[in-house]
Design a protein around this motif. Structure first.
Motif, short mmCIF file in Angstrom:
data_model
loop_
_atom_site.label_atom_id
_atom_site.label_comp_id
_atom_site.label_asym_id
_atom_site.label_seq_id
_atom_site.Cartn_x
_atom_site.Cartn_y
_atom_site.Cartn_z
N GLU A 35 2.88 85.79 129.47
CA GLU A 35 3.69 85.80 130.69
C GLU A 35 3.19 84.76 131.69
OE1 GLU A 35 4.99 88.92 134.25
OE2 GLU A 35 4.04 89.65 132.41
N GLU A 36 1.87 84.52 131.71
CA GLU A 36 1.31 83.55 132.65
C GLU A 36 1.85 82.14 132.44
OE1 GLU A 36 -2.43 85.95 131.40
OE2 GLU A 36 -0.39 85.64 130.66
N PHE A 37 2.30 81.86 131.22
CA PHE A 37 2.76 80.52 130.89
C PHE A 37 4.28 80.42 130.80
CE2 PHE A 37 -1.43 80.34 128.34
CZ PHE A 37 -2.15 80.13 129.51
N SER A 38 4.96 81.40 131.39
CA SER A 38 6.42 81.36 131.40
C SER A 38 6.87 80.46 132.54
CB SER A 38 7.01 82.76 131.56
OG SER A 38 6.61 83.33 132.79
N SER A 39 7.83 79.58 132.26
CA SER A 39 8.31 78.65 133.27
C SER A 39 9.80 78.43 133.04
CB SER A 39 7.56 77.32 133.17
OG SER A 39 8.10 76.37 134.05
N GLN A 62 -0.71 74.15 138.73
CA GLN A 62 0.50 74.23 137.89
C GLN A 62 1.48 73.17 138.35
OE1 GLN A 62 2.31 78.12 137.58
NE2 GLN A 62 4.27 77.31 136.90
N GLN A 63 2.02 72.44 137.39
CA GLN A 63 3.00 71.39 137.68
C GLN A 63 4.26 71.68 136.89
OE1 GLN A 63 2.39 68.37 139.65
NE2 GLN A 63 4.60 68.13 139.50
N ASN A 64 5.36 71.98 137.57
CA ASN A 64 6.64 72.18 136.90
C ASN A 64 7.39 70.86 136.87
OD1 ASN A 64 6.19 74.98 136.64
ND2 ASN A 64 6.94 75.35 138.69
N ILE A 117 10.75 72.88 131.11
CA ILE A 117 9.66 72.11 130.54
C ILE A 117 9.93 70.64 130.83
CG2 ILE A 117 9.08 73.78 128.73
CD1 ILE A 117 10.61 72.00 126.75
N PRO A 118 8.89 69.84 130.92
CA PRO A 118 7.49 70.21 130.71
C PRO A 118 6.92 70.99 131.88
CG PRO A 118 7.63 67.95 131.48
CD PRO A 118 9.05 68.40 131.26
N THR A 119 5.94 71.80 131.57
CA THR A 119 5.14 72.47 132.58
C THR A 119 3.69 72.32 132.18
OG1 THR A 119 6.86 74.09 133.14
CG2 THR A 119 4.60 74.66 133.70
N THR A 120 2.85 72.03 133.16
CA THR A 120 1.43 71.82 132.88
C THR A 120 0.59 72.76 133.72
OG1 THR A 120 1.79 69.49 132.34
CG2 THR A 120 -0.44 70.12 132.95
N TYR A 121 -0.42 73.34 133.08
CA TYR A 121 -1.37 74.22 133.75
C TYR A 121 -2.77 73.66 133.58
CZ TYR A 121 2.51 77.57 133.21
OH TYR A 121 3.74 78.18 133.23
N ILE A 122 -3.57 73.74 134.62
CA ILE A 122 -4.99 73.43 134.51
C ILE A 122 -5.74 74.73 134.74
CG2 ILE A 122 -6.95 72.16 135.46
CD1 ILE A 122 -5.02 69.92 136.20
N ILE A 123 -6.57 75.08 133.78
CA ILE A 123 -7.28 76.37 133.80
C ILE A 123 -8.78 76.12 133.93
CG2 ILE A 123 -7.71 78.49 132.49
CD1 ILE A 123 -5.00 77.94 131.08
N ILE A 149 -2.36 68.44 142.74
CA ILE A 149 -3.57 69.18 142.42
C ILE A 149 -4.21 69.66 143.71
CG2 ILE A 149 -4.04 67.99 140.24
CD1 ILE A 149 -6.01 66.21 141.79
N PRO A 150 -5.00 70.74 143.63
CA PRO A 150 -5.68 71.23 144.83
C PRO A 150 -6.62 70.17 145.39
CG PRO A 150 -5.71 72.89 143.10
CD PRO A 150 -5.21 71.62 142.48
N THR A 151 -6.82 70.17 146.69
CA THR A 151 -7.70 69.18 147.31
C THR A 151 -9.15 69.65 147.35
OG1 THR A 151 -7.17 70.12 149.48
CG2 THR A 151 -5.86 68.22 148.74
N ALA A 152 -9.37 70.94 147.13
CA ALA A 152 -10.74 71.46 147.14
C ALA A 152 -10.93 72.41 145.96
CB ALA A 152 -11.02 72.20 148.44
N ILE A 153 -12.06 72.29 145.30
CA ILE A 153 -12.35 73.16 144.16
C ILE A 153 -13.80 73.63 144.24
CG2 ILE A 153 -10.72 72.09 142.59
CD1 ILE A 153 -13.03 70.49 141.42
N GLU A 154 -14.06 74.72 143.52
CA GLU A 154 -15.43 75.21 143.40
C GLU A 154 -15.82 75.06 141.94
OE1 GLU A 154 -15.79 79.15 144.81
OE2 GLU A 154 -15.07 78.70 146.83
#
Length: 206
Positions: free
Chosen positions: A163-167, A185-187, A170-176, A51-56
């Motif tokens: 298309e944004e969720f094409s990988s 995104q975790q593949n 699987i599994p693939t995980t997205y946090i939006i 996961i990113p180390t910094a977020i807004e």
């Protein structure tokens, strides 16, 4: 002329291995067994989610200013009760989207830790979307979820996958983010029930 007596000791080990896997495959248990082995791998902590180390964190101002469409805009899903849900209806929330299938051992391996994550972050500002891409219908998915005792929200595609969720796997995980942007995104399988992921989701949801 003497005949050699048959002995199980003379059978190569690979024959036993092949026979065991043959029985597991024939009975459909191979997915569960492989999933169990991979679950042990996750327990080592070597596959923690990136996961990113910094977020807004989202604010009312940034949400109002965001006019671009949400990732997955136009995508329709069906829940296990048959209700059609627009993915865009989740905009304004943090979305934990996991794409999985009942025949996928890595998917099965990570699902218990996703269930624990779901229970720990419980918030109306965080939406879980466990999106099954099984091709054999909803009944199989419902039986699987019921058997495992999972309580997170499960859906199936009701329209073409965005298309944004094409990988490629699987599994693939997205946090939006609440603004509708993919921020992680975790593949492949991962351990999500970690303090880092929990903190990341909660900060995004503030």
């Amino acid at each position: 002329m003497t005949r050699d007596k048959f002995s199980f000791k003379n059978i190569p080990g690979w024959v036993y291995t092949l026979a065991i896997f043959g029985v597991l495959y024939a009975t459909g248990l191979h997915t569960e067994v492989l999933g169990g082995v991979q679950r042990l791998m996750l327990a080592t902590g070597l596959k923690n989610a990136d996961i990113p180390t910094a977020i807004e964190p989202a604010t009312p101002a940034t949400l109002t200013a965001t006019t671009e469409p949400m990732a997955g805009a136009g995508f329709q899903m069906t829940d296990l009760e048959g209700k059609v849900v627009a993915f865009e209806s989740l905009k304004g929330k943090v979305v934990f989207l996991n794409i999985w299938a009942t025949w996928c051992p890595p998917c099965i391996a990570e699902m218990p830790n996703i269930q624990r994550l779901y229970e720990k972050v419980g918030s109306d500002k965080i939406a879980f979307v466990m999106l099954s891409v099984d091709q054999k219908g909803m009944d199989k998915v419902k039986k699987f979820i019921s058997k495992k005792g999972f309580t997170f929200p499960v859906y199936m595609p009701a329209s073409q996958m965005p298309e944004e969720f094409s990988s490629p796997a699987i599994p693939t995980t997205y946090i939006i983010s609440p603004e509708g942007k993919i921020v992680a995104q975790q593949n492949g399988m991962a351990e999500y029930d970690t303090p880092e992921v929990i903190e990341f989701l909660q900060k995004l949801a503030k």
